[in-house]
Design a protein around this motif. Sequence first.
Motif: not given
Length: 173
Positions: A112-137
């Motif tokens: 990105t410049g003299q003595n500079e670099t950068a990582f270019i990233n992709r970002t993703t949001w992933m919903d995680v379904p909540r299942d309290d019954a499965a957790f307690m089991t």
Amino acid sequence: GKPTSEISPSLPPGKVKLRERFVESEPIRAPGAMSECYIKGKFDALIAFDDGTFGIVDYKTSDAKEEHAEFYRRQLSAYAYALEHPGPKALAFAPVTRLGLFVVTPARFEATGQNETAFINRTTWMDVPRDDAAFMTLLGEVMAVLEAPSPPPSAEDCPICGYRAKVRAFEAE
């Protein structure tokens, strides 16, 4: 904190309230268990939504894969349970209405410049379904193993043994 719109446009309006905090639940008696246990862990981020509800975020650096959402559901559900049923002097936030993974996937590395670099990233949001019954089991199954007079033999179809193998595989990624 960072507004939720910077994490994902699919999230309700709000802001990141806390980062990297420990949670601890009140004592839990899982279904079928003789003993009590409790949840203790450290979440990556807590979102305070403008409607008064909360979300828990786990940051990951990898490729976004659907199986990650299922795999981390147990961990995020444990944090949600602990925040909604806190032990003495522990963090308390309720209700927890969203769980999710914020996945950062390195795409390229640029100068990105003299003595500079950068990582270019992709970002993703992933919903995680909540299942309290499965957790307690699951908690009941773990407690049954811990309360047994001797450990059961390992088996390929054992869900707890399979979970341990998956943990090792994800750590190797």
